[in-house]
Design a protein around this motif. Structure first.
Motif, PDB file in Angstrom:
ATOM      1  N   GLY A 134      -4.012  -3.962   7.544  1.00  0.00           N
ATOM      2  CA  GLY A 134      -3.536  -5.107   7.384  1.00  0.00           C
ATOM      3  C   GLY A 134      -2.380  -4.818   6.592  1.00  0.00           C
ATOM      4  O   GLY A 134      -2.641  -4.384   5.219  1.00  0.00           O
ATOM      5  N   ALA A 135      -1.633  -6.210   6.514  1.00  0.00           N
ATOM      6  CA  ALA A 135      -0.604  -6.439   6.000  1.00  0.00           C
ATOM      7  C   ALA A 135      -1.447  -6.848   4.652  1.00  0.00           C
ATOM      8  O   ALA A 135      -2.122  -7.356   4.742  1.00  0.00           O
ATOM      9  N   SER A 136      -0.850  -7.184   2.992  1.00  0.00           N
ATOM     10  CA  SER A 136      -1.544  -7.535   1.990  1.00  0.00           C
ATOM     11  C   SER A 136      -0.615  -7.993   1.345  1.00  0.00           C
ATOM     12  O   SER A 136       0.316  -7.077   1.154  1.00  0.00           O
ATOM     13  N   GLY A 137      -1.203  -9.477   0.663  1.00  0.00           N
ATOM     14  CA  GLY A 137      -0.542 -10.181  -0.083  1.00  0.00           C
ATOM     15  C   GLY A 137      -0.100  -9.366  -1.897  1.00  0.00           C
ATOM     16  O   GLY A 137       0.815 -10.157  -2.115  1.00  0.00           O
ATOM     17  N   GLN A 138      -0.728  -8.508  -1.833  1.00  0.00           N
ATOM     18  CA  GLN A 138      -0.928  -7.412  -3.094  1.00  0.00           C
ATOM     19  C   GLN A 138       0.243  -6.523  -2.994  1.00  0.00           C
ATOM     20  O   GLN A 138       0.028  -6.136  -4.073  1.00  0.00           O
ATOM     21  N   ALA A 139       0.704  -7.121  -2.183  1.00  0.00           N
ATOM     22  CA  ALA A 139       1.649  -5.750  -2.044  1.00  0.00           C
ATOM     23  C   ALA A 139       3.147  -6.300  -1.689  1.00  0.00           C
ATOM     24  O   ALA A 139       4.204  -6.212  -0.748  1.00  0.00           O
ATOM     25  N   PRO A 140       3.793  -6.767  -3.257  1.00  0.00           N
ATOM     26  CA  PRO A 140       5.067  -7.356  -2.978  1.00  0.00           C
ATOM     27  C   PRO A 140       6.193  -6.407  -2.474  1.00  0.00           C
ATOM     28  O   PRO A 140       7.634  -7.395  -1.877  1.00  0.00           O
TER      29      PRO A 140
END
Length: 287
Positions: A134-140
Motif C-alpha cells: 500500500g501507499a506510505s506517507g514516508q514517500a513524499p
C-alpha cells in the motif's frame, strides 16, 4: 551461502538507513558508516600495502570505488529521502538483468535461457510485491526516489563487473577494505556543509544504526558479496539481489511490526523461485 547471507544483511540495510535518516542527515550517516567500516579494516593495513598494485590497476580500482560506494551511496541516500525502504529495495531487482547484459558484453559470460527465465520470474515477483504494498506517507516523491535508486543500480552494475575482474588479481577482502577507505575520503567534505555538521546531542538510535551499517553491512555484506562474485559468474551472483526486497519486507514485519498481505507472501515465494531457477549449473562462466 555467502551471497544469501549478504542479501539478508543488505535487506536489513534499507530499514536501518531509512531509520537513521530520520535521526541524522543522510550524508552524515553515510560518512559515519564509511568511517566505522574503515576502522574495522585498520588492523589489516599492512596487508593493503602488500597488495602489489601496479600502474595499470589504478584506473579500474578507482573506477570501482567511485561507482560503489561513492556514487552508489549518493544516489541511494537521495532515493531513501524521497521513497520508502521497500520501494527502493524493489528497484534493486533490475540489477541482475543489467549485470547479465553487461557481463555478456564485457566479460563474455554465457547467459542461458534458464537464467534469463529465472530473472524474468524474479523481477515479476518483485513488481508484484511493489503493487501489493500500500501507499506510505514516508514517500513524499516516490517517482523521483525510485529514479535515484535506478541510478544507484547503474553504478552497482559497473561495480559488479569491475569487482569480478579485479577479484582475479586481488583478494575480495582487500577490495572491500579499499571501498571503505575510499568512501570515507569521498564523503568527508560533506561535514563542511552547514546542514550536515553535527557537534552535539547525537541521537543514540542513529549512532547505533550507523555502527550496524558500518560493521555488519559495509564489512560483512560487501565482504560476502565480493567473495561470492569471485567464485561464480557475475550474472548468477547478481541474481541473488532479487532477494533483497523480500528480506526487506520480512525484516520490516519482524522489526517494525509491518504486516504483509497473503498476496505479498505469494510474491515473496515467486521471487525465491525465480532466483533458484536462474542458477543454471551448466553456465560455467566465460566461453
Amino acid at each position: 551461502m555467502a551471497l544469501l547471507l549478504a542479501m539478508v544483511l543488505w535487506g536489513s540495510s534499507f530499514v536501518a538507513l531509512k531509520y537513521s535518516f530520520q535521526e541524522m542527515h543522510p550524508l552524515a550517516v553515510i560518512f559515519g558508516r564509511m568511517v566505522v567500516a574503515s576502522l574495522c579494516f585498520l588492523p589489516f593495513l599492512r596487508s593493503f600495502t602488500r597488495m602489489g598494485v601496479r600502474r595499470h590497476h589504478i584506473f579500474p580500482l578507482a573506477a570501482m570505488c567511485l561507482c560503489e560506494p561513492c556514487l552508489y551511496f549518493l544516489f541511494e541516500s537521495a532515493a531513501l529521502v524521497h521513497t520508502t525502504a521497500s520501494q527502493a529495495a524493489m528497484i534493486t531487482t533490475m540489477l541482475p538483468l543489467m549485470v547479465a547484459l553487461a557481463a555478456g558484453l564485457v566479460l563474455g559470460e554465457r547467459v542461458s535461457v534458464r537464467t534469463v527465465s529465472g530473472f524474468v520470474v524474479a523481477v515479476a515477483g518483485a513488481v508484484w510485491l511493489s503493487v501489493a504494498a500500500g501507499a506510505s506517507g514516508q514517500a513524499p516523491n516516490p517517482a523521483l526516489g525510485n529514479f535515484f535508486e535506478f541510478l544507484a543500480m547503474v553504478c552497482a552494475t559497473a561495480y559488479t563487473i569491475l569487482m569480478k575482474q579485479l577479484s582475479k588479481t586481488f583478494h575480495p577482502f582487500l577490495l572491500t577494505g579499499l571501498q571503505a577507505f575510499a568512501g570515507a575520503l569521498f564523503f568527508a567534505p560533506a561535514l563542511l556543509l552547514a546542514k550536515v555538521r553535527v557537534v552535539a546531542d547525537l541521537p543514540v538510535g542513529g549512532l547505533l544504526a550507523v555502527l550496524y551499517l558500518g560493521t555488519v553491512v559495509s564489512v560483512g555484506a560487501y565482504g560476502l558479496y565480493n567473495f561470492g562474485i569471485s567464485r561464480i559468474p557475475a550474472s548468477q551472483a547478481a541474481a541473488f539481489v532479487n532477494l533483497i526486497p523480500v528480506f526487506s519486507i520480512l525484516l520490516g514485519f519482524l522489526i517494525l511490526g509491518e504486516r504483509m498481505t497473503p498476496w505479498q507472501l505469494c510474491a515473496c515465494a515467486l521471487v525465491f523461485f525465480g532466483v533458484l531457477l536462474s542458477q543454471d549449473r551448466n553456465t560455467g562462466g566465460t566461453v
